[in-house]
Scaffold this motif. Structure first.
Motif, PDB file in Angstrom:
ATOM      1  N   ARG A 297       1.052  -1.371   0.182  1.00  0.00           N
ATOM      2  CA  ARG A 297      -0.492  -0.005   0.239  1.00  0.00           C
ATOM      3  C   ARG A 297       1.113   1.246   0.187  1.00  0.00           C
ATOM      4  NH1 ARG A 297      -3.095   1.118   5.453  1.00  0.00           N
ATOM      5  NH2 ARG A 297      -3.733  -1.008   4.889  1.00  0.00           N
ATOM      6  N   LYS A 298       1.712   1.294   0.963  1.00  0.00           N
ATOM      7  CA  LYS A 298       2.342   1.797   0.517  1.00  0.00           C
ATOM      8  C   LYS A 298       2.996   2.530  -0.131  1.00  0.00           C
ATOM      9  CE  LYS A 298       3.761   2.331   5.595  1.00  0.00           C
ATOM     10  NZ  LYS A 298       4.656   1.634   7.046  1.00  0.00           N
ATOM     11  N   THR A 299       3.871   1.956  -0.989  1.00  0.00           N
ATOM     12  CA  THR A 299       4.572   2.121  -2.432  1.00  0.00           C
ATOM     13  C   THR A 299       3.435   2.393  -3.611  1.00  0.00           C
ATOM     14  OG1 THR A 299       5.845  -0.149  -1.884  1.00  0.00           O
ATOM     15  CG2 THR A 299       5.540   0.685  -4.261  1.00  0.00           C
ATOM     16  N   LEU A 300       2.267   1.780  -3.674  1.00  0.00           N
ATOM     17  CA  LEU A 300       1.249   2.314  -4.186  1.00  0.00           C
ATOM     18  C   LEU A 300       1.171   3.393  -4.416  1.00  0.00           C
ATOM     19  CD1 LEU A 300      -1.109  -0.076  -5.326  1.00  0.00           C
ATOM     20  CD2 LEU A 300       1.029   0.325  -6.059  1.00  0.00           C
ATOM     21  N   PHE A 301       0.638   4.554  -3.205  1.00  0.00           N
ATOM     22  CA  PHE A 301       0.680   5.643  -3.075  1.00  0.00           C
ATOM     23  C   PHE A 301       1.839   6.644  -2.206  1.00  0.00           C
ATOM     24  CE2 PHE A 301      -3.119   3.602  -1.954  1.00  0.00           C
ATOM     25  CZ  PHE A 301      -4.583   4.258  -2.846  1.00  0.00           C
ATOM     26  N   ALA A 302       2.742   6.114  -2.401  1.00  0.00           N
ATOM     27  CA  ALA A 302       4.097   6.781  -2.342  1.00  0.00           C
ATOM     28  C   ALA A 302       4.254   7.776  -3.680  1.00  0.00           C
ATOM     29  CB  ALA A 302       5.548   5.976  -2.325  1.00  0.00           C
ATOM     30  N   ALA A 303       4.357   9.302  -3.005  1.00  0.00           N
ATOM     31  CA  ALA A 303       3.409  10.067  -4.085  1.00  0.00           C
ATOM     32  C   ALA A 303       5.038  10.635  -5.464  1.00  0.00           C
ATOM     33  CB  ALA A 303       3.725  11.765  -3.388  1.00  0.00           C
ATOM     34  N   GLU A 304       6.158   9.715  -4.568  1.00  0.00           N
ATOM     35  CA  GLU A 304       7.143  10.268  -5.644  1.00  0.00           C
ATOM     36  C   GLU A 304       7.042   8.861  -6.652  1.00  0.00           C
ATOM     37  OE1 GLU A 304       8.891   7.213  -2.582  1.00  0.00           O
ATOM     38  OE2 GLU A 304       7.131   9.323  -2.240  1.00  0.00           O
ATOM     39  N   MET A 305       6.996   7.388  -6.291  1.00  0.00           N
ATOM     40  CA  MET A 305       6.600   6.696  -7.678  1.00  0.00           C
ATOM     41  C   MET A 305       5.508   7.304  -8.823  1.00  0.00           C
ATOM     42  SD  MET A 305       8.619   4.185  -6.994  1.00  0.00           S
ATOM     43  CE  MET A 305       9.205   4.173  -5.304  1.00  0.00           C
ATOM     44  N   ARG A 306       6.353   7.827  -9.716  1.00  0.00           N
ATOM     45  CA  ARG A 306       5.617   8.883 -11.126  1.00  0.00           C
ATOM     46  C   ARG A 306       5.795   7.654 -12.386  1.00  0.00           C
ATOM     47  NH1 ARG A 306       5.142  14.056 -10.439  1.00  0.00           N
ATOM     48  NH2 ARG A 306       3.398  13.559 -11.940  1.00  0.00           N
ATOM     49  N   TYR A 307       6.611   6.093 -12.241  1.00  0.00           N
ATOM     50  CA  TYR A 307       6.277   5.209 -13.217  1.00  0.00           C
ATOM     51  C   TYR A 307       6.210   4.312 -13.229  1.00  0.00           C
ATOM     52  CZ  TYR A 307       7.997   9.574 -15.750  1.00  0.00           C
ATOM     53  OH  TYR A 307       7.514  10.601 -16.490  1.00  0.00           O
ATOM     54  N   ALA A 308       5.498   2.916 -13.499  1.00  0.00           N
ATOM     55  CA  ALA A 308       5.200   1.799 -13.067  1.00  0.00           C
ATOM     56  C   ALA A 308       5.503   0.912 -14.477  1.00  0.00           C
ATOM     57  CB  ALA A 308       4.494   1.266 -13.120  1.00  0.00           C
ATOM     58  N   GLY A 309       6.084  -0.381 -14.460  1.00  0.00           N
ATOM     59  CA  GLY A 309       5.941  -1.037 -15.710  1.00  0.00           C
ATOM     60  C   GLY A 309       5.081  -2.379 -15.112  1.00  0.00           C
ATOM     61  N   ILE A 310       4.011  -2.985 -15.744  1.00  0.00           N
ATOM     62  CA  ILE A 310       3.547  -4.151 -15.388  1.00  0.00           C
ATOM     63  C   ILE A 310       3.239  -5.001 -16.400  1.00  0.00           C
ATOM     64  CG2 ILE A 310       1.774  -4.866 -14.170  1.00  0.00           C
ATOM     65  CD1 ILE A 310       0.909  -1.839 -13.338  1.00  0.00           C
ATOM     66  N   ALA A 311       3.801  -6.326 -15.916  1.00  0.00           N
ATOM     67  CA  ALA A 311       3.506  -7.763 -16.280  1.00  0.00           C
ATOM     68  C   ALA A 311       2.157  -8.757 -15.406  1.00  0.00           C
ATOM     69  CB  ALA A 311       5.098  -7.807 -16.454  1.00  0.00           C
ATOM     70  N   CYS A 312       1.397  -8.992 -16.137  1.00  0.00           N
ATOM     71  CA  CYS A 312       0.647 -10.006 -16.091  1.00  0.00           C
ATOM     72  C   CYS A 312       1.123 -11.553 -16.248  1.00  0.00           C
ATOM     73  CB  CYS A 312      -0.768  -9.819 -15.974  1.00  0.00           C
ATOM     74  SG  CYS A 312      -0.620  -8.424 -14.056  1.00  0.00           S
ATOM     75  N   GLY A 313       0.728 -12.743 -16.093  1.00  0.00           N
ATOM     76  CA  GLY A 313       1.456 -14.277 -17.049  1.00  0.00           C
ATOM     77  C   GLY A 313       0.781 -14.784 -15.659  1.00  0.00           C
ATOM     78  N   PRO A 314       0.975 -16.185 -16.425  1.00  0.00           N
ATOM     79  CA  PRO A 314       0.476 -17.588 -15.912  1.00  0.00           C
ATOM     80  C   PRO A 314       0.972 -17.660 -14.608  1.00  0.00           C
ATOM     81  CG  PRO A 314       1.077 -17.594 -18.208  1.00  0.00           C
ATOM     82  CD  PRO A 314       1.193 -16.559 -18.332  1.00  0.00           C
ATOM     83  N   HIS A 315       0.052 -18.078 -13.305  1.00  0.00           N
ATOM     84  CA  HIS A 315       1.453 -18.822 -12.599  1.00  0.00           C
ATOM     85  C   HIS A 315       0.871 -20.515 -12.256  1.00  0.00           C
ATOM     86  CE1 HIS A 315       3.167 -19.249  -8.655  1.00  0.00           C
ATOM     87  NE2 HIS A 315       3.946 -18.421  -9.258  1.00  0.00           N
ATOM     88  N   LYS A 316       1.957 -21.513 -11.763  1.00  0.00           N
ATOM     89  CA  LYS A 316       1.945 -22.427 -11.845  1.00  0.00           C
ATOM     90  C   LYS A 316       0.833 -22.626 -10.674  1.00  0.00           C
ATOM     91  CE  LYS A 316       4.606 -27.113 -11.434  1.00  0.00           C
ATOM     92  NZ  LYS A 316       5.820 -27.596 -11.556  1.00  0.00           N
ATOM     93  N   GLU A 317       1.244 -22.870  -9.926  1.00  0.00           N
ATOM     94  CA  GLU A 317       0.542 -23.068  -8.526  1.00  0.00           C
ATOM     95  C   GLU A 317      -0.890 -21.506  -8.247  1.00  0.00           C
ATOM     96  OE1 GLU A 317       0.856 -24.690  -6.335  1.00  0.00           O
ATOM     97  OE2 GLU A 317       2.534 -25.845  -7.127  1.00  0.00           O
ATOM     98  N   TYR A 318      -0.270 -20.629  -8.520  1.00  0.00           N
ATOM     99  CA  TYR A 318      -1.597 -19.788  -8.401  1.00  0.00           C
ATOM    100  C   TYR A 318      -2.526 -18.532  -9.950  1.00  0.00           C
ATOM    101  CZ  TYR A 318       0.297 -19.460  -3.749  1.00  0.00           C
ATOM    102  OH  TYR A 318       1.039 -19.657  -2.303  1.00  0.00           O
ATOM    103  N   ARG A 319      -2.039 -19.226 -10.861  1.00  0.00           N
ATOM    104  CA  ARG A 319      -3.204 -19.241 -12.189  1.00  0.00           C
ATOM    105  C   ARG A 319      -2.875 -17.640 -12.386  1.00  0.00           C
ATOM    106  NH1 ARG A 319      -8.702 -19.096 -10.941  1.00  0.00           N
ATOM    107  NH2 ARG A 319      -8.244 -17.669  -9.474  1.00  0.00           N
ATOM    108  N   VAL A 320      -2.682 -17.423 -11.939  1.00  0.00           N
ATOM    109  CA  VAL A 320      -1.801 -16.027 -12.669  1.00  0.00           C
ATOM    110  C   VAL A 320      -1.060 -14.875 -11.667  1.00  0.00           C
ATOM    111  CG1 VAL A 320      -3.784 -14.623 -11.855  1.00  0.00           C
ATOM    112  CG2 VAL A 320      -2.524 -13.812 -13.893  1.00  0.00           C
TER     113      VAL A 320
END
Length: 196
Positions: free
Chosen positions: A159-182
């Motif tokens: 939560r703190k990371t997502l609401f850190a005002a200094e964080m202005r850029y993000a790279g997000i990747a999602c994909g399959p996971h063997k145990e947890y599906r995604v």
């Protein structure tokens, strides 16, 4: 925001795009997001939450305690500028998805011991980055809700990371996971390449 190809290797670029949009909604309108959590709170029976798409329920560690804490946090949180997409950070996040997903790994360290900073630097970026990961949630709403509620995470670091005002850029990747599906990985930085 146009859907951009964040990563060739990621199996779910639309999910990654939607996660960024959901993060930006929470950052821009924290009180409106708190209202969403109030509705979510009503779906709990003890420590198990039953919501559409999950008829068997999801066992939490803290139950509504973590949800209530997140609501209080959001009520006090000032709106923040949106996070912009970064291709370099998305490639680093995708490297982690590609490495962990097929073998069912978890955590911030790669099998070779690399941490998020190492992965960004291998892509030509700097080491001023932070990372958040979810395993299991199949939708952007569930991914971001998990990161904001941060059930059973001491210090509520996601939560703190997502609401850190200094964080202005993000790279997000999602994909399959063997145990947890995604799984979804978000690498965040003050700059698009993680450099000072």
């Amino acid at each position: 925001m146009p859907l951009i190809p964040l990563l060739l290797a990621t199996a779910q670029p639309a999910l990654a795009h939607d996660v960024l949009a959901e993060i930006n909604f929470a950052r821009a309108q924290p009180r409106a997001y708190a209202d969403r959590l109030r509705a979510y709170r009503k779906l709990f029976r003890g420590r198990i939450v039953y919501y559409p798409g999950n008829p068997t329920g999801l066992r939490t560690s803290e139950g509504v305690t973590a949800v209530d804490e997140a609501i209080r946090f959001l009520e006090r949180q000032a709106p923040l500028a949106p996070i912009e997409a970064s291709r370099l950070l998305a490639r680093a996040a995708g490297d982690h998805v590609d490495e962990q997903g097929p073998r069912g790994g978890t955590g911030h360290f790669s099998q070779d011991g690399a941490n998020p900073r190492d992965r960004v630097m291998r892509r030509g970026g700097g080491n001023y980055v932070a990372e958040v990961i979810t395993y299991g949630p199949p939708s952007a709403v569930e991914v971001v809700r998990q990161l904001i509620v941060d059930d059973a995470v001491p210090g509520r670091g996601h939560r703190k990371t997502l609401f850190a005002a200094e964080m202005r850029y993000a790279g997000i990747a999602c994909g399959p996971h063997k145990e947890y599906r995604v799984m979804c990985v978000a690498d965040l930085g003050r700059t698009p390449d993680g450099k000072p």
